[in-house]
Design an enzyme around this catalytic site. Structure first.
Site, PDB file in Angstrom:
ATOM      1  NE  ARG A 123      -4.117  -1.929   1.887  1.00 29.80           N
ATOM      2  CZ  ARG A 123      -4.137  -2.877   2.810  1.00 29.80           C
ATOM      3  NH1 ARG A 123      -3.309  -2.806   3.851  1.00 29.80           N
ATOM      4  NH2 ARG A 123      -4.972  -3.879   2.721  1.00 29.80           N
ATOM      5  CE  LYS A 228       5.330  17.570 -14.541  1.00 30.82           C
ATOM      6  NZ  LYS A 228       5.387  16.216 -14.957  1.00 30.82           N
ATOM      7  CD  GLU A 238      -4.120  16.421 -15.283  1.00 29.68           C
ATOM      8  OE1 GLU A 238      -2.961  15.971 -15.237  1.00 29.68           O
ATOM      9  OE2 GLU A 238      -4.936  16.108 -16.143  1.00 29.68           O
ATOM     10  CG  ASN A 246      -2.019  15.927 -20.357  1.00 29.64           C
ATOM     11  OD1 ASN A 246      -2.262  14.992 -21.108  1.00 29.64           O
ATOM     12  ND2 ASN A 246      -1.663  15.749 -19.105  1.00 29.64           N
ATOM     13  CG  HIS A 249       0.776  14.785 -23.302  1.00 31.19           C
ATOM     14  ND1 HIS A 249       1.538  15.916 -23.476  1.00 31.19           N
ATOM     15  CD2 HIS A 249       1.594  13.881 -22.692  1.00 31.19           C
ATOM     16  CE1 HIS A 249       2.749  15.713 -22.976  1.00 31.19           C
ATOM     17  NE2 HIS A 249       2.818  14.483 -22.503  1.00 31.19           N
ATOM     18  CG  HIS A 253      -1.356  10.205 -23.928  1.00 30.63           C
ATOM     19  ND1 HIS A 253      -1.929  10.488 -22.710  1.00 30.63           N
ATOM     20  CD2 HIS A 253      -0.025  10.277 -23.725  1.00 30.63           C
ATOM     21  CE1 HIS A 253      -0.983  10.732 -21.817  1.00 30.63           C
ATOM     22  NE2 HIS A 253       0.178  10.621 -22.414  1.00 30.63           N
ATOM     23  CG  HIS A 266       5.793  10.337 -24.113  1.00 29.48           C
ATOM     24  ND1 HIS A 266       4.423  10.207 -24.092  1.00 29.48           N
ATOM     25  CD2 HIS A 266       6.074  11.459 -23.380  1.00 29.48           C
ATOM     26  CE1 HIS A 266       3.893  11.192 -23.376  1.00 29.48           C
ATOM     27  NE2 HIS A 266       4.873  11.964 -22.931  1.00 29.48           N
TER      28      HIS A 266
HETATM   29  O1  LIG Z   1       2.840  15.671 -15.206  1.00 25.91           O
HETATM   30  C1  LIG Z   1       1.840  15.947 -15.870  1.00 25.91           C
HETATM   31  O2  LIG Z   1       0.802  16.344 -15.359  1.00 25.91           O
HETATM   32  C2  LIG Z   1       1.877  15.784 -17.336  1.00 25.91           C
HETATM   33  O3  LIG Z   1       0.855  15.871 -17.981  1.00 25.91           O
HETATM   34  C3  LIG Z   1       3.182  15.530 -17.985  1.00 25.91           C
HETATM   35  C4  LIG Z   1       3.117  14.677 -19.238  1.00 25.91           C
HETATM   36  O4  LIG Z   1       4.187  15.077 -20.063  1.00 25.91           O
HETATM   37  C5  LIG Z   1       3.290  13.205 -18.943  1.00 25.91           C
HETATM   38  O5  LIG Z   1       3.462  12.511 -20.171  1.00 25.91           O
HETATM   39  C6  LIG Z   1       2.178  12.607 -18.147  1.00 25.91           C
HETATM   40  O6  LIG Z   1       2.512  11.296 -17.749  1.00 25.91           O
HETATM   41  C7  LIG Z   1       0.883  12.501 -18.887  1.00 25.91           C
HETATM   42  O7  LIG Z   1      -0.118  12.501 -17.957  1.00 25.91           O
HETATM   43  P1  LIG Z   1      -1.520  11.809 -18.177  1.00 25.91           P
HETATM   44  O8  LIG Z   1      -2.257  12.113 -16.918  1.00 25.91           O
HETATM   45  O9  LIG Z   1      -2.143  12.433 -19.379  1.00 25.91           O
HETATM   46  O10 LIG Z   1      -1.263  10.370 -18.383  1.00 25.91           O
HETATM   47 ZN   LIG Z   2       4.557  13.641 -21.630  1.00 22.07          ZN
END
Ligand SMILES: O=C(O)C(=O)C[C@@H](O)[C@H](O)[C@H](O)COP(=O)(O)O
Ligand SMILES: [Zn+2]
Length: 364
Positions: A123, A228, A238, A246, A249, A253, A266
Protein backbone atom coordinates in the site's frame (compact mmCIF):
# COMPACT_ATOMS: atom_id res chain seq x y z
CA UNK A 1 24.68 21.66 -8.18
CA UNK A 2 21.35 23.45 -8.55
CA UNK A 3 18.30 22.76 -6.48
CA UNK A 4 14.57 23.28 -7.01
CA UNK A 5 11.69 22.53 -4.71
CA UNK A 6 8.32 20.94 -5.37
CA UNK A 7 6.27 22.66 -2.73
CA UNK A 8 3.64 20.31 -1.33
CA UNK A 9 3.66 21.19 2.35
CA UNK A 10 4.87 18.24 4.44
CA UNK A 11 5.42 16.22 1.27
CA UNK A 12 7.65 18.83 -0.37
CA UNK A 13 10.78 17.48 -2.03
CA UNK A 14 13.89 18.73 -3.81
CA UNK A 15 15.12 18.25 -7.36
CA UNK A 16 18.92 18.16 -7.44
CA UNK A 17 20.50 18.92 -10.83
CA UNK A 18 24.23 18.71 -11.51
CA UNK A 19 27.05 16.84 -13.19
CA UNK A 20 28.50 13.88 -11.27
CA UNK A 21 26.00 14.04 -8.38
CA UNK A 22 25.10 10.35 -8.65
CA UNK A 23 28.32 9.67 -6.72
CA UNK A 24 26.63 11.18 -3.66
CA UNK A 25 23.55 8.93 -3.85
CA UNK A 26 24.10 7.06 -0.57
CA UNK A 27 24.64 10.29 1.36
CA UNK A 28 21.54 11.81 -0.26
CA UNK A 29 19.43 8.79 0.73
CA UNK A 30 20.68 9.06 4.31
CA UNK A 31 19.96 12.79 4.35
CA UNK A 32 16.37 11.97 3.36
CA UNK A 33 15.97 9.42 6.13
CA UNK A 34 16.29 6.31 3.96
CA UNK A 35 18.52 4.12 6.10
CA UNK A 36 20.33 0.82 5.71
CA UNK A 37 18.05 -1.39 7.83
CA UNK A 38 15.55 -2.30 5.09
CA UNK A 39 16.56 -3.44 1.61
CA UNK A 40 16.29 -1.15 -1.42
CA UNK A 41 15.02 -2.12 -4.86
CA UNK A 42 16.61 -0.53 -7.93
CA UNK A 43 14.35 -0.70 -10.98
CA UNK A 44 16.04 0.00 -14.29
CA UNK A 45 16.07 -1.14 -17.93
CA UNK A 46 18.60 -3.20 -19.86
CA UNK A 47 20.20 -0.16 -21.55
CA UNK A 48 20.66 1.84 -18.37
CA UNK A 49 21.73 -1.26 -16.43
CA UNK A 50 24.72 -1.68 -18.78
CA UNK A 51 26.01 1.76 -17.85
CA UNK A 52 24.94 2.37 -14.25
CA UNK A 53 23.53 -0.62 -12.38
CA UNK A 54 26.90 -1.91 -11.13
CA UNK A 55 28.02 1.59 -10.22
CA UNK A 56 24.83 2.37 -8.27
CA UNK A 57 24.82 -1.02 -6.53
CA UNK A 58 28.47 -0.67 -5.49
CA UNK A 59 27.97 2.91 -4.33
CA UNK A 60 25.08 1.84 -2.10
CA UNK A 61 26.60 -1.40 -0.83
CA UNK A 62 29.77 0.47 0.13
CA UNK A 63 27.63 2.47 2.54
CA UNK A 64 25.94 -0.61 4.01
CA UNK A 65 22.72 -0.76 1.96
CA UNK A 66 21.29 -4.10 0.82
CA UNK A 67 20.25 -3.73 -2.81
CA UNK A 68 18.01 -5.89 -5.01
CA UNK A 69 17.33 -5.05 -8.62
CA UNK A 70 14.73 -5.56 -11.33
CA UNK A 71 15.89 -4.98 -14.91
CA UNK A 72 13.11 -4.60 -17.47
CA UNK A 73 13.17 -4.47 -21.28
CA UNK A 74 13.57 -0.94 -22.60
CA UNK A 75 10.50 0.72 -24.10
CA UNK A 76 6.91 1.62 -23.35
CA UNK A 77 5.77 -2.03 -23.51
CA UNK A 78 7.34 -2.58 -20.07
CA UNK A 79 4.74 -0.22 -18.56
CA UNK A 80 2.33 -3.12 -18.06
CA UNK A 81 0.59 -4.89 -15.19
CA UNK A 82 2.43 -8.12 -15.99
CA UNK A 83 5.89 -6.49 -15.74
CA UNK A 84 4.76 -4.75 -12.57
CA UNK A 85 3.81 -8.10 -11.03
CA UNK A 86 7.24 -9.52 -11.87
CA UNK A 87 8.91 -6.59 -10.10
CA UNK A 88 6.71 -7.09 -7.04
CA UNK A 89 7.83 -10.73 -6.97
CA UNK A 90 11.47 -9.53 -6.88
CA UNK A 91 10.57 -7.09 -4.08
CA UNK A 92 8.92 -9.81 -2.00
CA UNK A 93 11.75 -12.29 -2.56
CA UNK A 94 14.30 -9.64 -1.56
CA UNK A 95 12.40 -8.94 1.64
CA UNK A 96 11.42 -5.34 0.97
CA UNK A 97 9.32 -4.05 3.85
CA UNK A 98 7.31 -0.91 4.50
CA UNK A 99 10.48 1.03 5.39
CA UNK A 100 12.17 0.09 2.12
CA UNK A 101 12.48 2.39 -0.85
CA UNK A 102 12.30 1.83 -4.59
CA UNK A 103 14.88 3.60 -6.75
CA UNK A 104 13.81 4.40 -10.29
CA UNK A 105 17.01 4.52 -12.34
CA UNK A 106 16.18 5.34 -15.93
CA UNK A 107 13.89 7.21 -18.28
CA UNK A 108 10.17 7.92 -18.16
CA UNK A 109 9.11 4.30 -18.59
CA UNK A 110 11.22 3.16 -15.64
CA UNK A 111 10.12 6.13 -13.51
CA UNK A 112 6.41 5.58 -14.16
CA UNK A 113 6.65 1.82 -13.65
CA UNK A 114 8.89 1.86 -10.56
CA UNK A 115 6.82 4.69 -9.10
CA UNK A 116 3.62 2.69 -9.50
CA UNK A 117 5.29 -0.34 -7.93
CA UNK A 118 6.25 1.93 -5.00
CA UNK A 119 2.72 3.36 -4.80
CA UNK A 120 1.20 -0.13 -4.66
CA UNK A 121 3.69 -2.35 -2.82
CA UNK A 122 2.36 -2.93 0.71
CA UNK A 123 0.00 0.00 0.00
CA UNK A 124 2.86 2.38 -0.63
CA UNK A 125 6.58 2.68 0.09
CA UNK A 126 8.97 5.55 -0.53
CA UNK A 127 10.69 6.05 -3.84
CA UNK A 128 13.43 8.08 -5.45
CA UNK A 129 13.69 9.27 -9.02
CA UNK A 130 17.05 9.16 -10.80
CA UNK A 131 16.16 10.26 -14.34
CA UNK A 132 18.70 9.30 -17.01
CA UNK A 133 17.04 10.84 -20.06
CA UNK A 134 16.07 14.40 -20.98
CA UNK A 135 12.44 13.30 -21.43
CA UNK A 136 12.35 12.11 -17.83
CA UNK A 137 12.78 15.68 -16.51
CA UNK A 138 9.03 15.75 -16.97
CA UNK A 139 7.96 12.33 -15.69
CA UNK A 140 10.32 12.27 -12.70
CA UNK A 141 8.76 15.39 -11.18
CA UNK A 142 5.15 15.51 -10.06
CA UNK A 143 4.29 12.02 -8.87
CA UNK A 144 2.23 10.78 -11.81
CA UNK A 145 3.03 7.07 -11.87
CA UNK A 146 1.26 4.52 -14.03
CA UNK A 147 1.25 1.57 -16.37
CA UNK A 148 -0.59 1.37 -19.69
CA UNK A 149 -3.64 -0.56 -20.82
CA UNK A 150 -3.80 -1.98 -24.34
CA UNK A 151 -6.51 0.57 -25.14
CA UNK A 152 -5.09 3.68 -23.51
CA UNK A 153 -1.96 5.11 -21.99
CA UNK A 154 -1.34 5.67 -18.27
CA UNK A 155 -4.86 4.65 -17.26
CA UNK A 156 -3.77 2.38 -14.39
CA UNK A 157 -1.88 4.53 -11.93
CA UNK A 158 -1.66 6.83 -8.96
CA UNK A 159 -0.24 10.10 -7.69
CA UNK A 160 2.76 9.13 -5.57
CA UNK A 161 5.47 11.73 -5.00
CA UNK A 162 9.17 10.78 -4.77
CA UNK A 163 11.37 11.61 -1.77
CA UNK A 164 13.74 13.48 -4.08
CA UNK A 165 14.79 13.68 -7.71
CA UNK A 166 18.51 13.35 -8.43
CA UNK A 167 19.38 14.47 -11.97
CA UNK A 168 22.96 13.76 -12.93
CA UNK A 169 23.74 15.46 -16.26
CA UNK A 170 26.62 13.01 -16.81
CA UNK A 171 24.12 10.17 -17.35
CA UNK A 172 22.72 11.99 -20.40
CA UNK A 173 25.99 11.96 -22.30
CA UNK A 174 25.60 8.46 -23.74
CA UNK A 175 21.99 8.87 -24.93
CA UNK A 176 21.20 7.87 -28.52
CA UNK A 177 20.35 10.76 -30.80
CA UNK A 178 16.65 9.81 -31.15
CA UNK A 179 16.24 9.73 -27.36
CA UNK A 180 17.92 13.15 -27.05
CA UNK A 181 15.56 14.65 -29.64
CA UNK A 182 12.38 13.26 -28.09
CA UNK A 183 13.50 14.61 -24.71
CA UNK A 184 13.96 18.06 -26.17
CA UNK A 185 10.36 17.87 -27.38
CA UNK A 186 8.99 17.75 -23.80
CA UNK A 187 11.57 20.25 -22.65
CA UNK A 188 10.54 22.91 -25.15
CA UNK A 189 6.94 22.00 -24.29
CA UNK A 190 7.50 23.50 -20.82
CA UNK A 191 8.37 26.76 -22.60
CA UNK A 192 5.41 26.60 -24.99
CA UNK A 193 3.16 26.31 -21.93
CA UNK A 194 4.33 29.31 -19.94
CA UNK A 195 7.76 30.65 -20.79
CA UNK A 196 8.27 32.35 -24.13
CA UNK A 197 11.77 33.42 -23.17
CA UNK A 198 12.72 29.76 -22.64
CA UNK A 199 11.32 28.81 -26.08
CA UNK A 200 13.48 31.55 -27.61
CA UNK A 201 16.48 30.33 -25.63
CA UNK A 202 15.91 26.72 -26.80
CA UNK A 203 15.56 27.95 -30.37
CA UNK A 204 18.82 29.91 -30.17
CA UNK A 205 20.67 27.09 -28.37
CA UNK A 206 19.32 24.10 -30.31
CA UNK A 207 22.74 22.99 -31.55
CA UNK A 208 24.27 23.14 -28.05
CA UNK A 209 21.39 21.08 -26.67
CA UNK A 210 21.62 18.52 -29.48
CA UNK A 211 25.38 18.28 -28.84
CA UNK A 212 24.65 17.63 -25.13
CA UNK A 213 26.66 20.63 -23.95
CA UNK A 214 26.72 20.36 -20.14
CA UNK A 215 26.05 24.02 -19.34
CA UNK A 216 23.18 24.20 -21.86
CA UNK A 217 21.63 20.99 -20.52
CA UNK A 218 21.92 22.08 -16.91
CA UNK A 219 20.28 25.42 -17.67
CA UNK A 220 17.48 23.88 -19.78
CA UNK A 221 16.70 21.16 -17.23
CA UNK A 222 16.69 23.70 -14.44
CA UNK A 223 14.16 25.87 -16.29
CA UNK A 224 12.10 22.88 -17.55
CA UNK A 225 11.95 21.22 -14.12
CA UNK A 226 11.21 24.65 -12.66
CA UNK A 227 8.08 25.01 -14.79
CA UNK A 228 7.04 21.49 -13.80
CA UNK A 229 7.68 22.13 -10.10
CA UNK A 230 5.72 25.38 -10.19
CA UNK A 231 2.67 23.80 -11.85
CA UNK A 232 2.67 20.68 -9.64
CA UNK A 233 3.09 22.79 -6.49
CA UNK A 234 -0.01 24.75 -7.47
CA UNK A 235 -2.17 21.77 -8.48
CA UNK A 236 -0.81 18.37 -7.47
CA UNK A 237 -3.79 16.22 -8.53
CA UNK A 238 -4.73 18.01 -11.76
CA UNK A 239 -7.85 19.70 -10.50
CA UNK A 240 -7.25 22.50 -13.01
CA UNK A 241 -3.94 24.17 -13.89
CA UNK A 242 -1.86 20.97 -14.06
CA UNK A 243 -3.73 19.97 -17.22
CA UNK A 244 -1.61 22.51 -19.13
CA UNK A 245 1.30 20.03 -18.90
CA UNK A 246 -0.72 17.89 -21.25
CA UNK A 247 -0.09 20.19 -24.21
CA UNK A 248 0.27 17.88 -27.23
CA UNK A 249 -0.82 14.81 -25.27
CA UNK A 250 -4.46 14.56 -26.42
CA UNK A 251 -3.41 13.61 -29.95
CA UNK A 252 0.01 12.33 -28.78
CA UNK A 253 -1.31 9.65 -26.40
CA UNK A 254 -3.75 8.43 -29.07
CA UNK A 255 -0.89 8.09 -31.56
CA UNK A 256 1.15 6.08 -29.07
CA UNK A 257 -1.78 3.75 -28.36
CA UNK A 258 -2.48 3.27 -32.08
CA UNK A 259 1.20 2.58 -32.73
CA UNK A 260 1.05 -0.16 -30.08
CA UNK A 261 3.54 1.83 -27.96
CA UNK A 262 6.21 0.85 -30.46
CA UNK A 263 6.64 2.90 -33.59
CA UNK A 264 6.61 6.39 -32.04
CA UNK A 265 8.51 7.43 -28.94
CA UNK A 266 6.56 9.49 -26.38
CA UNK A 267 8.36 12.77 -27.15
CA UNK A 268 7.86 12.24 -30.89
CA UNK A 269 4.12 11.65 -30.48
CA UNK A 270 3.94 14.77 -28.32
CA UNK A 271 5.74 16.85 -30.98
CA UNK A 272 3.09 15.86 -33.54
CA UNK A 273 0.39 16.50 -30.91
CA UNK A 274 1.75 19.99 -30.19
CA UNK A 275 1.54 20.87 -33.89
CA UNK A 276 -2.04 19.50 -33.87
CA UNK A 277 -2.92 21.66 -30.85
CA UNK A 278 -1.44 24.70 -32.60
CA UNK A 279 -3.48 23.99 -35.77
CA UNK A 280 -6.57 23.72 -33.61
CA UNK A 281 -5.65 27.05 -32.08
CA UNK A 282 -5.69 28.63 -35.55
CA UNK A 283 -9.12 27.09 -36.17
CA UNK A 284 -10.29 28.72 -32.94
CA UNK A 285 -9.26 32.11 -34.33
CA UNK A 286 -5.71 32.52 -32.96
CA UNK A 287 -2.91 33.63 -35.31
CA UNK A 288 -1.69 30.88 -37.70
CA UNK A 289 1.86 32.01 -36.93
CA UNK A 290 1.65 30.02 -33.65
CA UNK A 291 1.41 26.75 -35.60
CA UNK A 292 4.12 27.83 -38.07
CA UNK A 293 6.50 28.78 -35.26
CA UNK A 294 5.75 25.62 -33.24
CA UNK A 295 6.46 23.46 -36.27
CA UNK A 296 9.64 25.32 -37.21
CA UNK A 297 11.11 24.93 -33.73
CA UNK A 298 10.22 21.25 -33.46
CA UNK A 299 11.66 20.55 -36.92
CA UNK A 300 14.86 22.24 -35.79
CA UNK A 301 15.21 19.51 -33.15
CA UNK A 302 14.69 16.86 -35.85
CA UNK A 303 11.28 15.87 -34.49
CA UNK A 304 8.38 14.46 -36.51
CA UNK A 305 5.57 16.94 -37.08
CA UNK A 306 3.20 14.78 -39.18
CA UNK A 307 1.23 11.62 -38.44
CA UNK A 308 2.59 8.64 -40.41
CA UNK A 309 0.17 8.13 -43.35
CA UNK A 310 -0.61 4.50 -42.46
CA UNK A 311 -2.14 5.45 -39.07
CA UNK A 312 -5.89 4.95 -39.22
CA UNK A 313 -7.89 8.12 -38.44
CA UNK A 314 -10.79 6.16 -36.88
CA UNK A 315 -8.38 4.30 -34.61
CA UNK A 316 -6.76 7.59 -33.53
CA UNK A 317 -10.17 9.16 -32.81
CA UNK A 318 -11.31 6.13 -30.84
CA UNK A 319 -8.06 6.06 -28.80
CA UNK A 320 -8.69 9.74 -27.90
CA UNK A 321 -12.07 8.79 -26.44
CA UNK A 322 -10.34 6.44 -23.98
CA UNK A 323 -7.93 9.11 -22.78
CA UNK A 324 -8.27 10.78 -19.39
CA UNK A 325 -8.76 14.06 -21.22
CA UNK A 326 -12.07 12.87 -22.67
CA UNK A 327 -14.58 13.91 -20.01
CA UNK A 328 -18.38 13.96 -19.97
CA UNK A 329 -18.46 13.15 -23.68
CA UNK A 330 -16.19 16.11 -24.59
CA UNK A 331 -12.59 16.46 -25.62
CA UNK A 332 -10.37 18.62 -23.45
CA UNK A 333 -7.57 20.24 -25.39
CA UNK A 334 -4.68 22.39 -24.26
CA UNK A 335 -4.54 25.09 -26.90
CA UNK A 336 -1.71 27.59 -27.38
CA UNK A 337 -2.94 31.19 -27.55
CA UNK A 338 0.58 32.55 -28.16
CA UNK A 339 4.09 31.10 -27.96
CA UNK A 340 4.58 30.62 -24.22
CA UNK A 341 0.89 30.73 -23.33
CA UNK A 342 -1.91 28.15 -23.37
CA UNK A 343 -5.55 27.83 -22.39
CA UNK A 344 -7.58 24.78 -21.42
CA UNK A 345 -10.45 24.31 -23.86
CA UNK A 346 -12.91 21.73 -22.49
CA UNK A 347 -15.27 21.78 -25.40
CA UNK A 348 -13.55 20.99 -28.67
CA UNK A 349 -15.86 19.47 -31.29
CA UNK A 350 -14.60 16.03 -32.32
CA UNK A 351 -15.21 16.88 -36.04
CA UNK A 352 -12.59 19.62 -35.74
CA UNK A 353 -10.13 17.19 -34.19
CA UNK A 354 -10.76 14.68 -36.98
CA UNK A 355 -10.11 17.42 -39.53
CA UNK A 356 -6.78 18.28 -37.84
CA UNK A 357 -5.78 14.59 -37.68
CA UNK A 358 -6.47 14.23 -41.41
CA UNK A 359 -4.50 17.40 -42.12
CA UNK A 360 -1.57 16.10 -40.06
CA UNK A 361 -1.62 12.93 -42.14
CA UNK A 362 -2.00 14.71 -45.43
CA UNK A 363 0.87 17.14 -45.78
CA UNK A 364 4.60 16.51 -45.88
O1 LIG B 1 2.84 15.67 -15.21
C1 LIG B 1 1.84 15.95 -15.87
O2 LIG B 1 0.80 16.34 -15.36
C2 LIG B 1 1.88 15.78 -17.34
O3 LIG B 1 0.85 15.87 -17.98
C3 LIG B 1 3.18 15.53 -17.99
C4 LIG B 1 3.12 14.68 -19.24
O4 LIG B 1 4.19 15.08 -20.06
C5 LIG B 1 3.29 13.20 -18.94
O5 LIG B 1 3.46 12.51 -20.17
C6 LIG B 1 2.18 12.61 -18.15
O6 LIG B 1 2.51 11.30 -17.75
C7 LIG B 1 0.88 12.50 -18.89
O7 LIG B 1 -0.12 12.50 -17.96
P1 LIG B 1 -1.52 11.81 -18.18
O8 LIG B 1 -2.26 12.11 -16.92
O9 LIG B 1 -2.14 12.43 -19.38
O10 LIG B 1 -1.26 10.37 -18.38
ZN1 LIG C 1 4.56 13.64 -21.63
Amino acid sequence: MRELKVDLGERSYPIYIGEGILDGLAATLAKHGIGVKSPLLVVTDENVAKHYLTKVTELLEADGYRVANAVVAPGEKSKSLSVMEEIITVALEAGLDRNSAVIALGGGVVGDLAGFVAASYMRGVRFVQIPTTILAHDSSVGGKVAVNHRLAKNVIGAFHQPEFVLYDIATLKSLPDRVVREGLSELVKEGFIMDREFVEWCDANASRLLALDSAALEHALYIGCGVKAKVVSADEKEGGLRAVLNLGHTIGHALEAVAGYDELHHGEAIAIGMVGAALLSAKLGNPPSIAEETERILRQFGLPVRIPAHFDTDAIMSAMMHDKKFKEGKMVFIVPTAIGQVEINPNVPSEWVREIVDRLKGEA
